[in-house]
Each structure stands twice: as C-alpha cells, then as structure tokens.
Scaffold this motif. Sequence first.
Motif, PDB file in Angstrom:
ATOM      1  N   GLU A 537       0.833  -1.294  -0.088  1.00  0.00           N
ATOM      2  CA  GLU A 537       0.057   0.059  -0.197  1.00  0.00           C
ATOM      3  C   GLU A 537       0.858   1.238   0.248  1.00  0.00           C
ATOM      4  OE1 GLU A 537      -3.411   2.201   2.756  1.00  0.00           O
ATOM      5  OE2 GLU A 537      -2.768   0.183   3.094  1.00  0.00           O
ATOM      6  N   VAL A 538       2.067   1.130   0.416  1.00  0.00           N
ATOM      7  CA  VAL A 538       3.045   2.298   0.443  1.00  0.00           C
ATOM      8  C   VAL A 538       3.090   2.875  -0.854  1.00  0.00           C
ATOM      9  CG1 VAL A 538       5.564   2.979   0.831  1.00  0.00           C
ATOM     10  CG2 VAL A 538       4.128   1.322   2.530  1.00  0.00           C
ATOM     11  N   GLU A 539       2.936   1.952  -2.011  1.00  0.00           N
ATOM     12  CA  GLU A 539       3.305   2.770  -3.423  1.00  0.00           C
ATOM     13  C   GLU A 539       2.218   3.685  -3.891  1.00  0.00           C
ATOM     14  OE1 GLU A 539       3.860  -0.299  -6.485  1.00  0.00           O
ATOM     15  OE2 GLU A 539       4.455  -1.769  -4.638  1.00  0.00           O
ATOM     16  N   GLN A 540       1.052   3.483  -3.018  1.00  0.00           N
ATOM     17  CA  GLN A 540       0.004   4.614  -3.322  1.00  0.00           C
ATOM     18  C   GLN A 540      -0.394   5.668  -2.028  1.00  0.00           C
ATOM     19  OE1 GLN A 540      -0.819   0.918  -3.904  1.00  0.00           O
ATOM     20  NE2 GLN A 540      -0.199   1.398  -5.931  1.00  0.00           N
ATOM     21  N   ASP A 541      -0.126   4.944  -0.804  1.00  0.00           N
ATOM     22  CA  ASP A 541      -0.227   5.849   0.425  1.00  0.00           C
ATOM     23  C   ASP A 541       1.082   5.790   1.144  1.00  0.00           C
ATOM     24  OD1 ASP A 541      -1.283   7.466   2.625  1.00  0.00           O
ATOM     25  OD2 ASP A 541      -3.199   6.080   2.657  1.00  0.00           O
ATOM     26  N   PRO A 542       1.754   6.850   1.146  1.00  0.00           N
ATOM     27  CA  PRO A 542       2.795   6.951   2.051  1.00  0.00           C
ATOM     28  C   PRO A 542       2.670   6.796   3.405  1.00  0.00           C
ATOM     29  CG  PRO A 542       3.522   8.247   0.429  1.00  0.00           C
ATOM     30  CD  PRO A 542       1.981   7.959   0.354  1.00  0.00           C
ATOM     31  N   HIS A 543       1.269   6.926   4.074  1.00  0.00           N
ATOM     32  CA  HIS A 543       1.035   6.799   5.312  1.00  0.00           C
ATOM     33  C   HIS A 543       1.267   5.272   5.912  1.00  0.00           C
ATOM     34  CE1 HIS A 543      -1.720  10.732   4.762  1.00  0.00           C
ATOM     35  NE2 HIS A 543      -0.295  10.998   5.216  1.00  0.00           N
ATOM     36  N   ALA A 544       1.211   4.588   4.945  1.00  0.00           N
ATOM     37  CA  ALA A 544       1.612   3.034   5.460  1.00  0.00           C
ATOM     38  C   ALA A 544       2.983   2.713   5.545  1.00  0.00           C
ATOM     39  CB  ALA A 544       0.895   2.077   4.317  1.00  0.00           C
ATOM     40  N   PHE A 545       3.828   3.648   5.532  1.00  0.00           N
ATOM     41  CA  PHE A 545       5.245   3.246   5.761  1.00  0.00           C
ATOM     42  C   PHE A 545       5.767   3.902   6.918  1.00  0.00           C
ATOM     43  CE2 PHE A 545       9.647   4.762   5.271  1.00  0.00           C
ATOM     44  CZ  PHE A 545      10.199   3.641   4.651  1.00  0.00           C
ATOM     45  N   LEU A 546       6.345   2.918   7.719  1.00  0.00           N
ATOM     46  CA  LEU A 546       7.111   3.002   9.157  1.00  0.00           C
ATOM     47  C   LEU A 546       8.414   3.057   8.881  1.00  0.00           C
ATOM     48  CD1 LEU A 546       6.845   3.687  12.241  1.00  0.00           C
ATOM     49  CD2 LEU A 546       6.784   1.423  12.336  1.00  0.00           C
ATOM     50  N   PHE A 547       9.382   3.812   9.334  1.00  0.00           N
ATOM     51  CA  PHE A 547      10.773   3.921   9.455  1.00  0.00           C
ATOM     52  C   PHE A 547      11.065   4.401  10.907  1.00  0.00           C
ATOM     53  CE2 PHE A 547      15.223   5.597   8.945  1.00  0.00           C
ATOM     54  CZ  PHE A 547      15.807   4.413   9.131  1.00  0.00           C
ATOM     55  N   TRP A 548      11.656   3.497  11.875  1.00  0.00           N
ATOM     56  CA  TRP A 548      12.013   3.722  13.033  1.00  0.00           C
ATOM     57  C   TRP A 548      13.600   4.246  12.977  1.00  0.00           C
ATOM     58  CZ3 TRP A 548       9.726   6.403  16.794  1.00  0.00           C
ATOM     59  CH2 TRP A 548      10.082   6.338  18.206  1.00  0.00           C
ATOM     60  N   PRO A 549      13.956   5.136  13.147  1.00  0.00           N
ATOM     61  CA  PRO A 549      15.678   5.293  12.939  1.00  0.00           C
ATOM     62  C   PRO A 549      16.135   4.985  14.005  1.00  0.00           C
ATOM     63  CG  PRO A 549      14.696   7.373  12.909  1.00  0.00           C
ATOM     64  CD  PRO A 549      13.501   6.526  12.772  1.00  0.00           C
ATOM     65  N   GLN A 550      15.625   4.909  15.231  1.00  0.00           N
ATOM     66  CA  GLN A 550      16.415   4.662  16.445  1.00  0.00           C
ATOM     67  C   GLN A 550      16.784   3.057  16.517  1.00  0.00           C
ATOM     68  OE1 GLN A 550      13.492   6.496  16.278  1.00  0.00           O
ATOM     69  NE2 GLN A 550      13.072   7.718  17.790  1.00  0.00           N
ATOM     70  N   THR A 551      16.045   2.254  15.772  1.00  0.00           N
ATOM     71  CA  THR A 551      16.565   1.026  15.817  1.00  0.00           C
ATOM     72  C   THR A 551      16.716   0.514  14.185  1.00  0.00           C
ATOM     73  OG1 THR A 551      14.331  -0.038  15.982  1.00  0.00           O
ATOM     74  CG2 THR A 551      15.638   0.452  17.771  1.00  0.00           C
ATOM     75  N   GLY A 552      16.543   1.305  13.395  1.00  0.00           N
ATOM     76  CA  GLY A 552      16.574   0.815  11.977  1.00  0.00           C
ATOM     77  C   GLY A 552      15.450   0.225  11.326  1.00  0.00           C
ATOM     78  N   LEU A 553      14.330   0.280  12.233  1.00  0.00           N
ATOM     79  CA  LEU A 553      13.081  -0.798  11.926  1.00  0.00           C
ATOM     80  C   LEU A 553      12.403  -0.248  10.906  1.00  0.00           C
ATOM     81  CD1 LEU A 553      11.086  -3.204  12.649  1.00  0.00           C
ATOM     82  CD2 LEU A 553       9.962  -1.620  14.140  1.00  0.00           C
ATOM     83  N   LEU A 554      12.062  -0.999   9.771  1.00  0.00           N
ATOM     84  CA  LEU A 554      11.012  -0.605   8.589  1.00  0.00           C
ATOM     85  C   LEU A 554      10.021  -1.660   8.558  1.00  0.00           C
ATOM     86  CD1 LEU A 554      13.733  -0.373   5.815  1.00  0.00           C
ATOM     87  CD2 LEU A 554      12.084   1.343   6.205  1.00  0.00           C
ATOM     88  N   VAL A 555       8.769  -1.114   8.613  1.00  0.00           N
ATOM     89  CA  VAL A 555       7.460  -2.094   8.411  1.00  0.00           C
ATOM     90  C   VAL A 555       6.692  -1.541   7.293  1.00  0.00           C
ATOM     91  CG1 VAL A 555       5.493  -2.723   9.898  1.00  0.00           C
ATOM     92  CG2 VAL A 555       7.528  -2.258  11.073  1.00  0.00           C
ATOM     93  N   LEU A 556       6.167  -2.410   6.686  1.00  0.00           N
ATOM     94  CA  LEU A 556       5.445  -1.876   5.375  1.00  0.00           C
ATOM     95  C   LEU A 556       4.389  -3.089   5.204  1.00  0.00           C
ATOM     96  CD1 LEU A 556       7.194  -1.796   2.018  1.00  0.00           C
ATOM     97  CD2 LEU A 556       8.257  -2.355   4.044  1.00  0.00           C
ATOM     98  N   PRO A 557       3.168  -2.914   4.994  1.00  0.00           N
ATOM     99  CA  PRO A 557       2.111  -3.709   4.728  1.00  0.00           C
ATOM    100  C   PRO A 557       2.435  -4.367   3.207  1.00  0.00           C
ATOM    101  CG  PRO A 557       1.226  -1.451   4.402  1.00  0.00           C
ATOM    102  CD  PRO A 557       2.334  -1.375   5.085  1.00  0.00           C
ATOM    103  N   MET A 558       2.250  -5.681   3.350  1.00  0.00           N
ATOM    104  CA  MET A 558       2.563  -6.324   1.792  1.00  0.00           C
ATOM    105  C   MET A 558       1.542  -7.426   1.631  1.00  0.00           C
ATOM    106  SD  MET A 558       4.904  -6.469  -0.265  1.00  0.00           S
ATOM    107  CE  MET A 558       6.258  -5.416   0.476  1.00  0.00           C
ATOM    108  N   ARG A 559       0.888  -7.316   0.335  1.00  0.00           N
ATOM    109  CA  ARG A 559      -0.043  -8.140   0.038  1.00  0.00           C
ATOM    110  C   ARG A 559       1.010  -9.059  -0.836  1.00  0.00           C
ATOM    111  NH1 ARG A 559      -4.861  -9.763  -0.593  1.00  0.00           N
ATOM    112  NH2 ARG A 559      -5.847  -8.479   0.739  1.00  0.00           N
TER     113      ARG A 559
END
Length: 623
Positions: A537-559
């Motif tokens: 969904e990040v491709e259409q809506d960047p609100h779905a993207f999470l980057f937590w730089p404190q730990t380098g964590l990346l989370v994105l919904p994936m179908r």
Amino acid sequence: MKRGWLGLGVFGVFGAALIVAVGGSGLNPPSAEPPVVTEQGVGTAKLVAFDSCDTALAKLREAARPLVGPYGLDGGSAMTITDGAERGVAASGTAKVAAPQVAPDIPGQDHSATNNHEAGVDEPDLVKTDGRRVVTVADGRLRVIDVATRAITSTLDLPGGEATDLLLDGDRALTMTSASMVEKPVMDRPESAIDRSNLTLIDLSGPAKVVGTLAVDGQYVDARQVGGRARIVVRSAPRLGFVYPQDSRSPEKAKSENLAVLDNSPIDDWLPRYTLENGGTRQDGRLVDCSRVSHPAVYSGTSMLTVLTIEMAGALGTGDPVSIAADGNTVYGTESSLYIADDHQLTMGPANRRFDTEKSQPQTDIHQFDISRAGPPRHVASGTVDGSLLNQYSLSEHAGHLRVATTMATESAVTVLARKGNELTQVGQLAGLGKTERIYAVRFFGPVGYVVTFRQTDPLYTVDLSDPAKPRAVGELKITGYSAYLHSGGDGKLIGVGQEADQRGRTSGAQLSLFDVRDPASPRRTAHYEVTGGHSEVEQDPHAFLFWPQTGLLVLPMRNSGGTSDALMLRLSDSGFTAIGSVGHPADVRRSLVIGDNLWTVSSSGVMVNETTGLRQLAWLPF
C-alpha cells in the motif's frame, strides 16, 4: 497525498497555507479581516472574488453551459473566463525538510507518528497515538486503546457513516466521513445521489463522546493540522434537477430541457449547504456567502471547493468557510502556507483538460495561501507551470522558493518558482528528464531533489537546487523496476519502495532499494530486497510506511502473490536490509506504530501488539 478521491470537477487542497476567499454564514461570524483577493497581478491562475450573488450566478451558469448535454453536465468543451487575465506562474515560502516525527513533549512512551510530508504539519490517517493511547478509525468506528493496559476503553459509532480519516490534538479528535444521500426522483427527473461530508469533533478526556457534528454538501477531500488548528477541504457540485432521455424525450429535447434547468437555477443550487449539531442545538442553511466565493480565470462551473478552519479545542462551528469555483487534486502544506494545485485532470472529459496548445502541454495551476494565523486562509499568490503532478511530494518549499516536479508531454521537468507580489514566477527550470517516460516518485530534501521516471527501466536522477536559477541534474542511476515512494534513511541513504521489473518494463513484485546518495554525481544502489508477486500500500499511500531510525526498523504492509497480507518487518543497516519477520491479521494490515519497545499493527479486524525484538505477541484486540 489523495489523488484518487477527486471525482467530477473538484479541487483538493489543504495544509499550512490555504485556499480562496469566501466566508460563511452560520454560527461562526466572518473574521474582522476577511481574505482579500485582488484584481492585480497576472496569471490564468489568479483568484478573483465575485462581487454579488447575481454576478456569481450569472458567471457560474455561463461557465457550465457548454458542458450541458442530454444527461446533465456530460459533455462539451470547458469555457475559459479570462476577466482580462493573462498567463502567470505560482508561489513560494519557507520550508522544512521532512523528518521522522516523534512527540517527546506528550506524556507517554516514545513513539512513532504519522508519516507526514513536512515537519510540523500533521496529515489525517487511520490511526493516531500520543504514546498514552491509540485512537483508530481503521474499521470506520472510533476506538480508543489504553497503551498501558492494552485494552479498548471506548468505542464510538460516528454520525454520518464510517469515518475515513482522523486527526488528534490533546483530548480532542476530529473524524472525517464521506457519504452519499439518495434524493428520490421528482416527476420525470431521475434519482440522484448527493455527497455529504461529515465532521465529528470528539472529547477524549473521559469515555469518548461527541462534542458536535458538521455535515456539509460535497465529498471530503483532505485535511491538514498545524498545532490545534485543522483545515478541512471538501468539494461540492451544483444541485441541478437535470432530466434524462426517455422513450418520450429525445436526447435533443433532454438537452434543451437541461439548458432551461440551468438558466432557471437559483444561486442556492450552486453553493454548498450545511447542518450543524452542537450542544443540543441544530442549525442549517447556506454554508458560504456569495461575497466570499472566488474563482480563478479558468473554471468550469461544475464544482466548488470549500476550506473549513476548525479549532480543535473549541466548540464546533461552521468552520469560517472560504470557497473557490475550481477543480483540483493536489494539496501541499507547510506550517505557514497551503498550496493547492490543479492540473485539470478532474474536469469532465478529455476535451476539458487545460493545455498550452502551442506546446501541446498539460498545465498545472498553483495557488498559495497564508495559514500562519487564526481565521480563514488568505490568498497570497498564484501561478501556472507546464505539466501534471504525481502527488503532493511533487511540491516542496525551501528557502523562499517552490520546487515543482511535473510530467510533460514527452519529458519531465523540475521548475523553481519565486513569489513576486501576488505572482509565482519561474526563476529556473531543469527540463529533459526521463524523455518518453513519466515520473513515478519524487522527493526533495533541502537543496537536493530526487526524481524517478520509468517506462522500461528506472532512472533515479539527483537534482542540485542550491542555485534556484540554475537547477542541474548532477547524477543518474539506471536500474530495472522503479520506486514509487522515497524516504530518507539518514547518513546519505535513500530508501525506495516500488516494483521490480524486467528489461521490458514488466513488473514482477514489490521491491525495496537502498541508495547511497552521499556523492550526488554518482548515486548507487547498495541493497535490494524483493517480494516476488508482492504489492505494498505504500506505493499508493506513504502513510502506510514506518521507519523507526532509532533501531533501523522498517515496516510496510505487504500483499503477497497468494492473496495473503501481513506487515513485513526489516532492519536497515549500513550493509542493507535484514528480514526480521512478519505480523498477520485476519484482514489486511494497514498501519504500524512503534510505542516504547513494542510494535502495534492495525487493520479493520483489530490491533495486535508484538515485541519489536523476537515478535512475541503481547496482545490481540479484535474489533
């Protein structure tokens, strides 16, 4: 960005600077200094106020008349109302580089926030947190969850239908809902649907309760919030009782009758209405007064854009509305300015799109509004650029200049605008990017821009904007596939989310790319992670993207290719991406948050809490 929402002739705008000159009737009195739209300046994009209801009605009818056909506003070519105006250009201000948002001043645990475009400007989304509670409308109902106990403390069915967006300020929440009301057929007129936007102000100091509701004609477009002040944009269409062809009515006769409907329509058929319920009282009527409705030089008369200003801590009123007779689809805001861009892609039918006929180029009008003070926004400048926008990330304000990335007929360009009086004038341009291709992603950070174009391969361009008069493409990287969203990874790293593709441009699945951009002249892709057959969904809506730089964590919904959906978790380091795992729900995961040491994932089926290390499940809260 909300590019998919705008339907027939409307205009999406919003943010730190805002749009048009139109005040309102209702409980909120006009401000002492109503927005002033002057007749000075050049540019087809400039805004001019109607001087009376009679003038407004006559010009709206005139602009819409060429579009009237057998089925209503269904054909013809758009009318250009010039009012003596000539072509001009756009606006500027002072910008900030977007950065990961954390609110350490709010009592509660350290936490992530909505992935906003600009620092200090909050954008509406499905979920919000202040570190103490999580508030969500992921399934259309408002739910409040206590972070400490991981328990749902309030559930609220919202007036006007399922909420689509949410803003949060202290103990107040504001939800936005769009719904359609069906009007029964009258005599031989067909049944019609009228869009209504519903705003609900909610008190969260105890169990969630409704403070007030405001329903206005039109579809909710978008919103921006700076501090405790929210700006809400809706679009409405005229309510004209058109007829359709029938056995006893030929298309020619239907068109003739529809022209008569247009000619006999009163001004109240063109302006949006409202219903306000506040503190046990109910009030309704015309939302805006004619003296505070404005129009650009080119408009179709088929839509009205209205911006409401809501003080989150106060009582809900009619929003001190301002309106503009215009179409539009892109809103970009800083803390002090709101830009509204209209590339005329929403006007009815291809024949009504705006083009520079000499160059066969689509064109985009841009309006800049001052939203730095209380009250309605104040128009300060307008302009026009060649080409069409991808989304709000195509616009960026920095050091008194507005940078605009557009796709033109045969190439793409970055144009730099500066404000001169009430004009946005071009001071520099870089053309010739991605010939025969179109822009798929763009991002600006300070004096540097990154533009991705694609048809078969993905050139990532690095653009030096340190001299606004002479923007330069200083680097180019060609790889397969493309990025649809770009995000800073810090320390000279750029993260791209998009699709992998073969040499012929056929996509094969979701991909994350890590670019080393420390040397602008030589960008390199240093890491690549692919999910074959996947889509995010990040491709259409960047609100779905999470980057937590404190730990380098990346989370994105994936179908995934098999139809399943989860939240994909990766760790970003200097060496690239490391897969951590995934979290699944019964329904598609839409958003993710970091609160303290835990990951919260949100879907329409519920909220799950997992440890960020090891992913041990701590709670599942079904809706």
